[in-house]
Design an enzyme around this catalytic site. Structure first.
Site, PDB file in Angstrom:
ATOM      1  N   TRP A  26       0.828  -1.198   0.000  1.00  0.00           N
ATOM      2  CA  TRP A  26       0.000   0.000   0.000  1.00  0.00           C
ATOM      3  C   TRP A  26       0.859   1.243   0.000  1.00  0.00           C
ATOM      4  O   TRP A  26       0.359   2.336  -0.072  1.00  0.00           O
ATOM      5  CB  TRP A  26      -0.867   0.024   1.243  1.00  0.00           C
ATOM      6  CG  TRP A  26      -1.963  -0.976   1.318  1.00  0.00           C
ATOM      7  CD1 TRP A  26      -2.183  -1.843   2.343  1.00  0.00           C
ATOM      8  CD2 TRP A  26      -3.041  -1.181   0.396  1.00  0.00           C
ATOM      9  NE1 TRP A  26      -3.327  -2.558   2.100  1.00  0.00           N
ATOM     10  CE2 TRP A  26      -3.860  -2.183   0.921  1.00  0.00           C
ATOM     11  CE3 TRP A  26      -3.384  -0.598  -0.834  1.00  0.00           C
ATOM     12  CZ2 TRP A  26      -5.014  -2.639   0.265  1.00  0.00           C
ATOM     13  CZ3 TRP A  26      -4.511  -1.056  -1.483  1.00  0.00           C
ATOM     14  CH2 TRP A  26      -5.316  -2.057  -0.946  1.00  0.00           C
ATOM     15  N   HIS A  31      -0.632   2.480   4.412  1.00  0.00           N
ATOM     16  CA  HIS A  31      -0.432   1.928   5.760  1.00  0.00           C
ATOM     17  C   HIS A  31      -0.791   2.951   6.841  1.00  0.00           C
ATOM     18  O   HIS A  31      -1.426   2.618   7.834  1.00  0.00           O
ATOM     19  CB  HIS A  31       1.009   1.443   5.934  1.00  0.00           C
ATOM     20  CG  HIS A  31       1.227   0.083   5.330  1.00  0.00           C
ATOM     21  ND1 HIS A  31       0.667  -1.056   5.864  1.00  0.00           N
ATOM     22  CD2 HIS A  31       1.902  -0.305   4.230  1.00  0.00           C
ATOM     23  CE1 HIS A  31       1.010  -2.093   5.118  1.00  0.00           C
ATOM     24  NE2 HIS A  31       1.750  -1.669   4.120  1.00  0.00           N
ATOM     25  N   ASP A  71       7.856  -1.991   6.867  1.00  0.00           N
ATOM     26  CA  ASP A  71       8.429  -1.911   5.519  1.00  0.00           C
ATOM     27  C   ASP A  71       9.822  -1.274   5.553  1.00  0.00           C
ATOM     28  O   ASP A  71      10.664  -1.591   4.723  1.00  0.00           O
ATOM     29  CB  ASP A  71       7.541  -1.072   4.591  1.00  0.00           C
ATOM     30  CG  ASP A  71       6.465  -1.921   3.920  1.00  0.00           C
ATOM     31  OD1 ASP A  71       6.591  -3.164   3.901  1.00  0.00           O
ATOM     32  OD2 ASP A  71       5.496  -1.327   3.407  1.00  0.00           O
ATOM     33  N   ARG A  74      12.469  -3.985   6.896  1.00  0.00           N
ATOM     34  CA  ARG A  74      12.724  -5.218   6.141  1.00  0.00           C
ATOM     35  C   ARG A  74      13.916  -5.090   5.213  1.00  0.00           C
ATOM     36  O   ARG A  74      14.447  -6.076   4.723  1.00  0.00           O
ATOM     37  CB  ARG A  74      11.488  -5.690   5.388  1.00  0.00           C
ATOM     38  CG  ARG A  74      11.069  -4.789   4.258  1.00  0.00           C
ATOM     39  CD  ARG A  74       9.673  -5.166   3.822  1.00  0.00           C
ATOM     40  NE  ARG A  74       9.672  -5.757   2.508  1.00  0.00           N
ATOM     41  CZ  ARG A  74       8.590  -6.266   1.914  1.00  0.00           C
ATOM     42  NH1 ARG A  74       7.434  -6.289   2.548  1.00  0.00           N
ATOM     43  NH2 ARG A  74       8.643  -6.769   0.703  1.00  0.00           N
ATOM     44  N   HIS A  86       5.240 -10.425   4.976  1.00  0.00           N
ATOM     45  CA  HIS A  86       4.332  -9.381   4.491  1.00  0.00           C
ATOM     46  C   HIS A  86       3.269  -9.906   3.524  1.00  0.00           C
ATOM     47  O   HIS A  86       2.420  -9.144   3.079  1.00  0.00           O
ATOM     48  CB  HIS A  86       5.115  -8.261   3.796  1.00  0.00           C
ATOM     49  CG  HIS A  86       5.983  -7.460   4.724  1.00  0.00           C
ATOM     50  ND1 HIS A  86       5.752  -6.136   5.011  1.00  0.00           N
ATOM     51  CD2 HIS A  86       7.076  -7.815   5.451  1.00  0.00           C
ATOM     52  CE1 HIS A  86       6.665  -5.703   5.859  1.00  0.00           C
ATOM     53  NE2 HIS A  86       7.490  -6.693   6.143  1.00  0.00           N
ATOM     54  N   HIS A 142       0.895  -3.217  10.763  1.00  0.00           N
ATOM     55  CA  HIS A 142       1.306  -3.249   9.360  1.00  0.00           C
ATOM     56  C   HIS A 142       0.701  -4.433   8.586  1.00  0.00           C
ATOM     57  O   HIS A 142       0.174  -4.267   7.492  1.00  0.00           O
ATOM     58  CB  HIS A 142       2.835  -3.322   9.298  1.00  0.00           C
ATOM     59  CG  HIS A 142       3.374  -3.231   7.912  1.00  0.00           C
ATOM     60  ND1 HIS A 142       3.676  -2.029   7.303  1.00  0.00           N
ATOM     61  CD2 HIS A 142       3.637  -4.192   6.985  1.00  0.00           C
ATOM     62  CE1 HIS A 142       4.106  -2.263   6.071  1.00  0.00           C
ATOM     63  NE2 HIS A 142       4.101  -3.567   5.851  1.00  0.00           N
ATOM     64  N   ASP A 146      -1.407  -4.937   5.108  1.00  0.00           N
ATOM     65  CA  ASP A 146      -0.936  -5.681   3.932  1.00  0.00           C
ATOM     66  C   ASP A 146      -1.910  -6.766   3.468  1.00  0.00           C
ATOM     67  O   ASP A 146      -2.077  -6.986   2.272  1.00  0.00           O
ATOM     68  CB  ASP A 146       0.412  -6.364   4.242  1.00  0.00           C
ATOM     69  CG  ASP A 146       1.610  -5.459   3.956  1.00  0.00           C
ATOM     70  OD1 ASP A 146       1.445  -4.428   3.281  1.00  0.00           O
ATOM     71  OD2 ASP A 146       2.723  -5.805   4.423  1.00  0.00           O
ATOM     72  N   HIS A 152      -0.891  -8.920  -2.241  1.00  0.00           N
ATOM     73  CA  HIS A 152      -0.138  -9.522  -1.131  1.00  0.00           C
ATOM     74  C   HIS A 152      -0.643 -10.921  -0.828  1.00  0.00           C
ATOM     75  O   HIS A 152      -0.109 -11.624   0.017  1.00  0.00           O
ATOM     76  CB  HIS A 152      -0.227  -8.657   0.129  1.00  0.00           C
ATOM     77  CG  HIS A 152       0.865  -7.649   0.183  1.00  0.00           C
ATOM     78  ND1 HIS A 152       1.861  -7.660   1.116  1.00  0.00           N
ATOM     79  CD2 HIS A 152       1.140  -6.619  -0.647  1.00  0.00           C
ATOM     80  CE1 HIS A 152       2.698  -6.667   0.880  1.00  0.00           C
ATOM     81  NE2 HIS A 152       2.274  -6.019  -0.183  1.00  0.00           N
ATOM     82  N   HIS A 175       2.006  -4.618  -9.049  1.00  0.00           N
ATOM     83  CA  HIS A 175       1.990  -4.500  -7.587  1.00  0.00           C
ATOM     84  C   HIS A 175       2.022  -3.020  -7.168  1.00  0.00           C
ATOM     85  O   HIS A 175       1.231  -2.573  -6.341  1.00  0.00           O
ATOM     86  CB  HIS A 175       3.207  -5.235  -7.000  1.00  0.00           C
ATOM     87  CG  HIS A 175       3.124  -5.462  -5.528  1.00  0.00           C
ATOM     88  ND1 HIS A 175       2.791  -6.676  -4.979  1.00  0.00           N
ATOM     89  CD2 HIS A 175       3.330  -4.629  -4.495  1.00  0.00           C
ATOM     90  CE1 HIS A 175       2.797  -6.581  -3.657  1.00  0.00           C
ATOM     91  NE2 HIS A 175       3.116  -5.339  -3.337  1.00  0.00           N
ATOM     92  N   ASP A 179      -0.147   1.399  -5.202  1.00  0.00           N
ATOM     93  CA  ASP A 179       0.432   2.588  -4.576  1.00  0.00           C
ATOM     94  C   ASP A 179       0.158   3.839  -5.369  1.00  0.00           C
ATOM     95  O   ASP A 179      -0.247   4.864  -4.839  1.00  0.00           O
ATOM     96  CB  ASP A 179       1.959   2.457  -4.675  1.00  0.00           C
ATOM     97  CG  ASP A 179       2.559   2.126  -3.383  1.00  0.00           C
ATOM     98  OD1 ASP A 179       1.807   1.854  -2.464  1.00  0.00           O
ATOM     99  OD2 ASP A 179       3.799   2.134  -3.341  1.00  0.00           O
TER     100      ASP A 179
HETATM  101 ZN   LIG Z   1       4.427  -4.628   4.013  1.00  0.00          ZN
END
Ligand SMILES: [Zn+2]
Ligand SMILES: *[C@@H]1O[C@H](CO)[C@@H](O)[C@H](O)[C@H]1NC(C)=O
Length: 310
Positions: A26, A31, A71, A74, A86, A142, A146, A152, A175, A179
């Site tokens: 996202w 998020h 995020d 990671r 995730h 989070h 997701d 996801h 993906h 966003d």
């Molecule tokens: Zn994530």
């Protein structure tokens, strides 16, 4: 508006807009929105825990500001192992057939389904120290976001990361388009402000979005690590910490068959003249709003014993 204006969003969002970095899922705004929505529906004890756990200048006691953390980390060496948490790589065949099957799809060191269960039992585990419980809270914050993103809950081409498409005149992938659509939507309709978007979504939220309500025994039933690594249909049947995320995952995954793959590869998917954009907006808005609402319900059951929603 058509061109990118510098962000004029008040304080908090500007503060967070540092470092472009790689975008996931996202993105930061999606998020944040999930966390800010949840803040509006927290019951007293859940709210007290969140306020205390996230106090300080970094998060200002807000699930909204803490939501993107998972995020960010990671990409760091010490947290690289959390990357597979995730998502769940559903090995289905969209748009022909969609499904999530934990035994088939949640392998290795776990996936988003087991991660939500794990951090749910850790966030209420008083034998852990404050920083471990804060970390658990940030992961729940989070991952419950997701899991609402259809890609996801999809294994094909690494959740659409390998599928080339165009977004706002630029090369992108399927993906990341989710966003890009949020960015465009916020620029066009919400003065580029996550807060304004959240206020609008909260006004539209309805109770039946919870779908899966954890039962009252759910807090005491700490999730057994062994169960999580040897998933079978039984472990999902009687454990709400696993069962609810699975219900939500199936709901997201169903969009991979009903909508996500309906694009035309020559189109700009982030243009409001495109049907993909106008079709994606209501799906994204309801998924973000639902996950925010579900996050509040989840924490309310954990800390107050009931969903306590209006
Ligand atoms: Zn994530
Ligand atoms: C649960 O979370 C902890 C802390 O991040 C981690 O060390 C552990 O491996 C996780 N357990 C499972 C079964 O995922």
């Amino acid at each position: 508006m058509k061109f990118a204006l510098p962000s004029i969003v008040p304080g908090l969002t500007l503060l967070l807009a540092s470092g472009p970095g790689q975008v996931y899922a996202w993105g930061m705004k999606g998020h944040e929105a999930v966390g800010f929505i949840a803040m509006k529906f927290l019951a007293p004890e859940a709210s007290k825990f969140v306020q205390t756990s996230l106090r300080g200048s970094q998060y200002h006691s807000s699930l909204g500001l803490a939501a993107p953390w998972a995020d960010e980390v990671r990409r760091q060496k010490g947290y690289a192992w959390t990357a597979p948490l995730h998502f769940v790589d559903a090995e289905d065949d969209p748009p022909t057939s969609c499904s999530v099957n934990p035994t088939r799809d949640c392998t290795g060191h776990g996936c988003i389904l087991t991660a939500i269960a794990n951090y749910t039992s850790r966030v209420v585990d008083t034998s852990l120290d404050d920083s471990e419980r804060q970390e658990a809270l940030k992961f729940i914050d989070h991952f419950i976001g997701d899991i609402g993103q259809p890609l996801h809950v999809e294994g094909i081409d690494r959740g659409g990361n390998g599928i080339h498409v165009t977004c706002a005149g630029r090369k992108s992938n399927l993906h990341s388009v989710y966003d890009g659509i949020i960015d465009k939507l916020l620029d066009d309709q919400y003065d580029s402000s996550v807060i304004q978007w959240v206020d609008s979504l909260v006004n539209r939220i309805k109770v039946h979005w919870i779908t899966c309500q954890p039962g009252s025994g759910f807090i005491q039933r700490s999730v057994n690590a062994q169960t999580m690594l040897t998933l079978d249909s039984n472990s999902f049947g009687d454990d709400d910490t696993l069962n609810c995320p699975l219900v939500w995952a199936k709901e997201s995954n169903a969009y991979d068959c009903s909508f996500v793959w309906t694009y035309d590869s020559y189109d700009d998917l982030c243009s409001d003249e495109n049907e993909y954009y106008s079709g994606a907006v209501p799906i994204i808005e309801s998924q973000i709003a639902k996950q925010g609402y579900r996050l509040a319900a989840w924490l309310n059951v954990l800390f107050d014993g009931e969903t306590s929603l209006p």
